[in-house]
Design a protein around this motif. Structure first.
Motif, PDB file in Angstrom:
ATOM      1  N   LYS A 137      40.507  -2.302  42.278  1.00 24.90           N
ATOM      2  CA  LYS A 137      39.995  -2.550  43.631  1.00 24.90           C
ATOM      3  C   LYS A 137      38.513  -2.189  43.710  1.00 24.90           C
ATOM      4  N   VAL A 138      38.122  -1.138  43.049  1.00 29.12           N
ATOM      5  CA  VAL A 138      36.714  -0.752  43.015  1.00 29.12           C
ATOM      6  C   VAL A 138      35.911  -1.791  42.237  1.00 29.12           C
ATOM      7  N   VAL A 139      36.474  -2.263  41.131  1.00 30.18           N
ATOM      8  CA  VAL A 139      35.806  -3.307  40.349  1.00 30.18           C
ATOM      9  C   VAL A 139      35.586  -4.545  41.207  1.00 30.18           C
ATOM     10  N   ALA A 140      36.613  -4.935  41.967  1.00 34.12           N
ATOM     11  CA  ALA A 140      36.494  -6.107  42.831  1.00 34.12           C
ATOM     12  C   ALA A 140      35.400  -5.904  43.873  1.00 34.12           C
ATOM     13  N   ALA A 141      35.392  -4.730  44.507  1.00 38.07           N
ATOM     14  CA  ALA A 141      34.372  -4.454  45.526  1.00 38.07           C
ATOM     15  C   ALA A 141      32.976  -4.481  44.925  1.00 38.07           C
ATOM     16  N   ALA A 142      32.832  -3.965  43.694  1.00 32.63           N
ATOM     17  CA  ALA A 142      31.528  -3.988  43.033  1.00 32.63           C
ATOM     18  C   ALA A 142      31.086  -5.423  42.746  1.00 32.63           C
ATOM     19  N   CYS A 143      32.036  -6.273  42.330  1.00 26.59           N
ATOM     20  CA  CYS A 143      31.699  -7.682  42.082  1.00 26.59           C
ATOM     21  C   CYS A 143      31.173  -8.346  43.351  1.00 26.59           C
ATOM     22  N   TYR A 144      31.914  -8.180  44.429  1.00 30.02           N
ATOM     23  CA  TYR A 144      31.489  -8.790  45.687  1.00 30.02           C
ATOM     24  C   TYR A 144      30.097  -8.318  46.083  1.00 30.02           C
ATOM     25  N   ALA A 145      29.867  -7.012  45.959  1.00 30.37           N
ATOM     26  CA  ALA A 145      28.580  -6.440  46.363  1.00 30.37           C
ATOM     27  C   ALA A 145      27.443  -6.924  45.467  1.00 30.37           C
ATOM     28  N   ILE A 146      27.705  -7.102  44.190  1.00 33.44           N
ATOM     29  CA  ILE A 146      26.680  -7.629  43.281  1.00 33.44           C
ATOM     30  C   ILE A 146      26.293  -9.045  43.707  1.00 33.44           C
ATOM     31  N   GLY A 147      27.290  -9.839  44.089  1.00 30.72           N
ATOM     32  CA  GLY A 147      26.993 -11.187  44.554  1.00 30.72           C
ATOM     33  C   GLY A 147      26.111 -11.187  45.783  1.00 30.72           C
ATOM     34  N   VAL A 148      26.396 -10.304  46.738  1.00 33.46           N
ATOM     35  CA  VAL A 148      25.592 -10.210  47.950  1.00 33.46           C
ATOM     36  C   VAL A 148      24.178  -9.734  47.621  1.00 33.46           C
ATOM     37  N   ALA A 149      24.073  -8.703  46.784  1.00 36.56           N
ATOM     38  CA  ALA A 149      22.756  -8.177  46.418  1.00 36.56           C
ATOM     39  C   ALA A 149      21.891  -9.262  45.778  1.00 36.56           C
ATOM     40  N   ALA A 150      22.501 -10.069  44.915  1.00 34.91           N
ATOM     41  CA  ALA A 150      21.750 -11.133  44.243  1.00 34.91           C
ATOM     42  C   ALA A 150      21.335 -12.218  45.227  1.00 34.91           C
ATOM     43  N   ALA A 151      22.224 -12.548  46.169  1.00 36.74           N
ATOM     44  CA  ALA A 151      21.904 -13.588  47.144  1.00 36.74           C
ATOM     45  C   ALA A 151      20.772 -13.166  48.065  1.00 36.74           C
ATOM     46  N   LEU A 152      20.688 -11.878  48.371  1.00 43.85           N
ATOM     47  CA  LEU A 152      19.655 -11.395  49.279  1.00 43.85           C
ATOM     48  C   LEU A 152      18.314 -11.193  48.590  1.00 43.85           C
ATOM     49  N   ASP A 153      18.337 -10.706  47.354  1.00 49.18           N
ATOM     50  CA  ASP A 153      17.088 -10.353  46.663  1.00 49.18           C
ATOM     51  C   ASP A 153      16.820 -11.205  45.431  1.00 49.18           C
ATOM     52  N   GLU A 154      17.831 -11.301  44.584  1.00 51.45           N
ATOM     53  CA  GLU A 154      17.752 -12.070  43.345  1.00 51.45           C
ATOM     54  C   GLU A 154      16.499 -11.754  42.538  1.00 51.45           C
ATOM     55  N   PRO A 155      16.297 -10.499  42.147  1.00 45.73           N
ATOM     56  CA  PRO A 155      15.146 -10.186  41.294  1.00 45.73           C
ATOM     57  C   PRO A 155      15.296 -10.894  39.951  1.00 45.73           C
ATOM     58  N   PRO A 156      14.262 -11.509  39.450  1.00 44.19           N
ATOM     59  CA  PRO A 156      14.398 -12.332  38.238  1.00 44.19           C
ATOM     60  C   PRO A 156      14.797 -11.562  36.997  1.00 44.19           C
ATOM     61  N   ASP A 157      14.519 -10.255  36.984  1.00 43.89           N
ATOM     62  CA  ASP A 157      14.837  -9.502  35.777  1.00 43.89           C
ATOM     63  C   ASP A 157      16.219  -8.860  35.822  1.00 43.89           C
ATOM     64  N   TRP A 158      16.970  -9.100  36.877  1.00 40.21           N
ATOM     65  CA  TRP A 158      18.320  -8.531  36.975  1.00 40.21           C
ATOM     66  C   TRP A 158      19.327  -9.553  36.477  1.00 40.21           C
ATOM     67  N   LYS A 159      20.052  -9.232  35.428  1.00 41.40           N
ATOM     68  CA  LYS A 159      20.991 -10.171  34.824  1.00 41.40           C
ATOM     69  C   LYS A 159      22.337  -9.476  34.565  1.00 41.40           C
ATOM     70  N   PRO A 160      23.140  -9.309  35.625  1.00 43.99           N
ATOM     71  CA  PRO A 160      24.432  -8.641  35.457  1.00 43.99           C
ATOM     72  C   PRO A 160      25.549  -9.572  35.002  1.00 43.99           C
ATOM     73  N   GLY A 161      25.197 -10.843  34.712  1.00 45.26           N
ATOM     74  CA  GLY A 161      26.233 -11.819  34.409  1.00 45.26           C
ATOM     75  C   GLY A 161      27.141 -11.444  33.260  1.00 45.26           C
ATOM     76  N   GLY A 162      26.580 -10.864  32.196  1.00 44.64           N
ATOM     77  CA  GLY A 162      27.415 -10.500  31.049  1.00 44.64           C
ATOM     78  C   GLY A 162      28.486  -9.488  31.422  1.00 44.64           C
ATOM     79  N   LYS A 163      28.131  -8.500  32.252  1.00 43.58           N
ATOM     80  CA  LYS A 163      29.110  -7.506  32.684  1.00 43.58           C
ATOM     81  C   LYS A 163      30.153  -8.117  33.610  1.00 43.58           C
ATOM     82  N   LEU A 164      29.752  -9.112  34.394  1.00 43.44           N
ATOM     83  CA  LEU A 164      30.713  -9.778  35.270  1.00 43.44           C
ATOM     84  C   LEU A 164      31.709 -10.608  34.467  1.00 43.44           C
ATOM     85  N   VAL A 165      31.225 -11.285  33.433  1.00 46.66           N
ATOM     86  CA  VAL A 165      32.132 -12.041  32.566  1.00 46.66           C
ATOM     87  C   VAL A 165      33.157 -11.107  31.931  1.00 46.66           C
ATOM     88  N   ALA A 166      32.714  -9.901  31.601  1.00 41.02           N
ATOM     89  CA  ALA A 166      33.601  -8.941  30.941  1.00 41.02           C
ATOM     90  C   ALA A 166      34.749  -8.491  31.834  1.00 41.02           C
TER      91      ALA A 166
END
Length: 737
Positions: free
Chosen positions: A91-120
């Motif tokens: 449940k914590v993992v799920a909440a972190a995923c959702y929050a990462i998506g929101v953070a990226a949609a709001l800011d989307e810093p070009p050097d932030w690449k959490p995709g590999g951890k999300l695939v995992a």
């Protein structure tokens, strides 16, 4: 609905996460939510408290705090979110995923690449991870998304398609494999998967020619689900494949769902259409008008969109217009609102005048959108000074101008009717443009003057040195006007003029000084951001000092100031974690409450269930403004058929607000259905810049989820929301507690 399906599947796949209750009642839960809301609103200064709550305590507390960190963003927040992906509790993992998506949609810093951890973590929390990969992933994650398109679970396949669609919105190129897999998915047995794949194909960035994709989209025009049909038509238009699907799209002009017909109008008569398609659109209007007279109010959306599109992209045969359009403006049914017939009549006259004037295909109108953008782009010209070469051969007659200043039988006020002069005059000669400018720029209403300012750059290439100096002087004077509508439009128009001025031109210095003078004193978030952007984009000398002055302002202004310095080649100094000013509303008055917002509009009553558990600051603001009568009498200033209707602006232009800004509170599918039909959100011009403006969805828009604050859903009266036109009003607003 897709959102419901995704939530149910999420509950099953991540171990039944503790869904945010719509109306929490325990004192402990209410106190926790108030604490987290206040920490969120403090932004950078609240991060430490949110990190503490997100890394200790029960799962429910951690979920709420992680959501808050996603909304606030910043290095420390993102580090905590990424670390939470390794948590033992799914449940914590799920909440972190959702929050990462929101953070990226709001800011989307070009050097932030959490995709590999999300695939995992796809195996642990597949749906939350897929949602996050759409917003925070990159091209290297597309093989994982493509593989999930073939998943046996339709909810997972649909989520993967939506994620790829979001990549398209973010201008991330697809692999050939992803494109082919999406085309295959459009024929899936599950309607949600078909919609999601079709939606994705309609959002691909710079799509290549692909006969297989075109064939897949053409097949979906016959889908049982109207939103899929509409998306298929939009996708074909974007892919410049209207000709290949002309027969099916023409048939869609008579579709039983008005949203599909609107997309057919745009495809056939818009930028990617042609005269044959425009003739077909004109021929279909009598059918839509007949349905309007029988009481189908949403037919007005199709008629108005058709006329606006024909105004933007005139047909080369004016006789087609003269013989077909007259039926629209004089319906026999007296129960049709005067606003509807007023728009039909005035737009019809504008279309006829525009066709007669020989307006160039591709002209775009500059209606306010709620953001500091949308000004006409203008044209560069090397014509000798003082010549009129290059002007369209047609002219807009004085009679046409007179007709547009008096049309509508009083149903359309000046601020709605007169801007049509600018739309028509753009295609006329310099005399027509100047005639329109004399009417528009002299008007008392700032919305009308703004339309005149938008027309000014169209006269540049046909003006001599004295005329160009007058244009710059008019824009500079407008930049000093207190009214944000006039000043904001002037910033946009100045950008167009800058493109046509040499670096060493004295007129450029005049514009520079006017922009700097306004930027030094302006505090409005949206207008400040526009000014800072203009300073950076045009490398205005002395602008760095002005932009530095904005670094200590509210977060949204500070970000715009930092972006300005970056554009000028200067690094913004690191800022301390300053506390953002809390909005002047009390979240304690709404958290834990069940609230319904009643809007009695000029079309009928709309009832919205508000969600303070998801967006406490926005809901508290809505309630406080409603209680003081703020929304009573305000017009809906923006309507985009098959997308949104927007209101809540005291200036009724797109530039106004309540005098304060709200912290961004975007939701995920964990929080609720989001931006489906009837979804309600807060309009903004960037993160933490929302205010009193809000919108209701006509149709599903997955690209808005996780970016715009979602405050609830329409529970009654969606048919009235669908019928609203620009100029309709909220007659009375109230909150049911």
């Amino acid at each position: 609905m897709l959102r419901y399906a995704i939530f149910v599947a999420t509950a099953l796949l991540v171990g039944c996460p503790s869904k945010q209750p719509e109306a929490p009642h325990s004192p402990e839960d209410t106190a926790l939510r108030i604490r987290i809301a206040q920490a969120e609103a403090h932004r950078a200064a609240g991060v430490d408290e949110l990190v503490q709550l997100a890394t200790s305590g029960d799962v429910h507390q951690r979920e709420l705090a992680l959501r808050g960190l996603g909304r606030v963003g910043g290095d420390k927040a993102r580090a905590t979110l990424e670390a939470s992906l390794a948590d033992k509790d799914p449940k914590v993992v799920a909440a972190a995923c959702y929050a990462i998506g929101v953070a990226a949609a709001l800011d989307e810093p070009p050097d932030w690449k959490p995709g590999g951890k999300l695939v995992a973590v796809l195996a642990v929390a597949p749906l939350p991870a897929l949602e996050a990969l759409g917003r925070a992933g990159d091209a290297t994650n597309q093989p994982a998304l493509t593989a999930k398109l073939a998943d046996k679970d339709p909810a997972i396949a649909a989520a993967a398609a939506i994620a790829l669609g979001r990549h398209g919105r973010r201008k991330i190129a697809w692999s050939a494999e992803a494109r082919a897999a999406l085309a295959t998915a459009t024929s899936h047995a599950d309607s949600n998967v078909r919609y999601a794949a079709t939606y994705a194909l309609s959002r691909e960035h710079e799509p290549p020619g692909d006969d297989a994709v075109n064939a897949a989209l053409i097949a979906r025009i016959a889908d049982e689900y109207p939103e899929t049909r509409a998306s298929a038509i939009a996708g074909l238009a974007k892919r410049k494949a209207v000709t290949a699907a002309r027969k099916q799209i023409v048939e869609s002009l008579r579709d039983r769902d008005w949203r599909v017909a609107v997309e057919a109008v745009r495809a056939l008569a818009g930028a990617n259409g042609d005269d044959e398609g425009r003739v077909a659109v004109i021929g279909s209007l009598s059918v839509r008008a007949a349905q309007l007279e029988k009481g189908s109010a949403t037919e007005a959306q199709v008629i108005v969109e058709a006329l606006r599109t024909l105004l933007d992209h005139p047909i080369s045969n004016p006789k087609s217009i003269a013989t077909e359009l007259h039926i629209v403006s004089e319906p026999a049914n007296a129960s049709i609102p005067a606003l509807t017939t007023g728009w039909s009549e005035c737009l019809q006259q504008a279309v006829q005048a525009s066709a007669t004037s020989g307006a160039p295909t591709g002209t775009t109108r500059g209606a306010p959108t709620g953001t500091a953008s949308g000004a006409p782009t203008g044209t560069k010209s090397g014509a000798p000074t003082g010549t009129t070469s290059g002007a369209p051969t047609g002219t807009t007659s004085a009679g046409a101008i007179e007709a547009l200043t008096t049309c509508g039988h009083g149903a359309l006020p000046d601020h709605l009717r007169l801007p049509l002069l600018a739309d028509v005059a753009k295609g006329g000669d310099i005399a027509a443009k100047r005639a329109a400018l004399r009417v528009l720029l002299a008007h008392d209403d700032p919305r009308v003057r703004a339309a005149g300012l938008n027309l000014l750059p169209e006269t540049w290439k046909d003006s001599d040195a004295k005329g160009q100096a007058t244009i710059v002087g008019t824009i500079s004077s407008a930049l000093a006007v207190k009214n944000p509508i006039v000043a904001g439009t002037a910033v946009d128009v100045a950008g167009t003029v800058y493109e046509q001025l040499p670096k060493d031109d004295a007129l450029r210095t005049t514009l520079d000084n006017a922009i700097l003078a306004r930027a030094k004193t302006e505090t409005d978030v949206e207008l400040s951001a526009s000014l800072y952007t203009a300073i950076g984009k045009n490398a205005i000398p002395g602008g760095a000092d002005v932009c530095r002055g904005g670094l200590a302002a509210a977060p949204a202004r500070a970000k715009a100031a930092a972006d300005c310095l970056k554009a000028l080649g200067e690094a913004a100094p690191p800022q301390a974690a300053a506390s953002a000013e809390l909005p002047p509303v009390d979240v304690a008055t709404v958290i834990g409450k069940k609230l319904r917002w009643h809007l009695v509009t000029s079309r009928g009553e709309i009832v919205i269930e508000l969600r303070p558990d998801v967006a406490p600051w926005a809901v508290a603001s809505i309630v406080a403004l409603t209680d003081r009568g703020f929304y009573n009498g305000l017009e809906f200033h923006r309507v985009v058929g098959n997308f949104v209707v927007q209101g809540g602006d005291p200036t009724q232009s797109g530039w106004g607000g309540p005098g304060y800004t709200l912290p961004a509170e975007p939701a995920s599918t964990f929080d609720g259905p989001g931006y489906v039909v009837g979804g309600v959100g807060i309009a903004d011009a960037g993160k933490d810049s929302g205010g009193s403006q809000w919108f209701i969805m006509h149709s599903r828009a997955p690209h808005l989820d996780g970016r715009y604050t979602w405050i609830g859903s329409v529970v009654d009266g969606q048919k009235y929301a669908d019928a609203l036109l620009i100029g309709d009003r909220v007659e009375r607003a109230s909150v049911e507690r």
